[in-house]
Design an enzyme around this catalytic site. Structure first.
Site, PDB file in Angstrom:
ATOM      1  N   HIS A  31       1.199  -3.399   5.741  1.00  0.00           N
ATOM      2  CA  HIS A  31       0.916  -1.733   6.307  1.00  0.00           C
ATOM      3  C   HIS A  31      -0.498  -1.450   7.076  1.00  0.00           C
ATOM      4  CE1 HIS A  31       3.829  -0.683   3.325  1.00  0.00           C
ATOM      5  NE2 HIS A  31       3.380  -1.291   2.595  1.00  0.00           N
ATOM      6  N   HIS A 134      -0.400  -0.744  -2.830  1.00  0.00           N
ATOM      7  CA  HIS A 134       0.875  -0.064  -2.762  1.00  0.00           C
ATOM      8  C   HIS A 134       0.691   1.186  -2.045  1.00  0.00           C
ATOM      9  CE1 HIS A 134       5.089   1.259  -3.210  1.00  0.00           C
ATOM     10  NE2 HIS A 134       4.787   2.441  -3.721  1.00  0.00           N
TER      11      HIS A 134
END
Length: 145
Positions: A31, A134
């Site tokens: 990410h 996450h």
């Protein structure tokens, strides 16, 4: 013997999912792209980055969506110090530049083709031991009245 050790080091470096990758390291690999990587074909940013970061690979189904944040990792770590919402998720205090990748079409088998959108949103993360592990989503900054 040194040649074998070098070969193993190269294999392990090429496989980020190899033994020893923490959840935080996986989060960073999947990410965080800061500064934003320049790719040869800008319209293929998502396909290039997802393959390069080994999020998509031959033999695996295509990931339906993935977001790359173009901010220093420390800014996402700082989100973990924010008060969590009712779901236990933490939001970045300021919006960040990001690229949202969404799978095109309904086929989830490679080759994977994605549509990229450039956004400036807050990022919601789940944290473990003070580190993001996450990316739970993004949301627009509140509108000023």
């Amino acid at each position: 013997m040194a040649g074998w050790a070098l070969c193993m080091a190269l294999v392990l470096a090429a496989l980020p999912e190899a033994v020893g990758e923490s959840r935080y390291e996986k989060f960073l690999r999947q990410h965080v792209d800061y500064p934003r990587t320049s790719v040869f074909a800008a319209h293929r940013y998502c396909e290039t980055m997802l393959a390069r970061r080994q999020v998509t690979a031959p033999g695996r189904p295509c990931k339906p969506s993935n977001t790359f944040v173009h901010a220093p990792a420390g800014e996402l770590v700082a989100a973990c110090t924010q008060t969590p919402d009712t779901a236990g998720l933490h939001s970045t205090p300021t919006p960040m530049s990001l690229t949202a990748c969404r799978l095109r079409g309904g086929d989830t088998r490679p080759p994977c083709t994605y549509r990229a959108r450039q956004l400036h949103h807050h990022v919601r993360v789940a944290c473990l031991d003070g580190l993001p592990v996450h990316l739970a989503g993004t949301h627009m900054p509140p509108r000023e009245v």
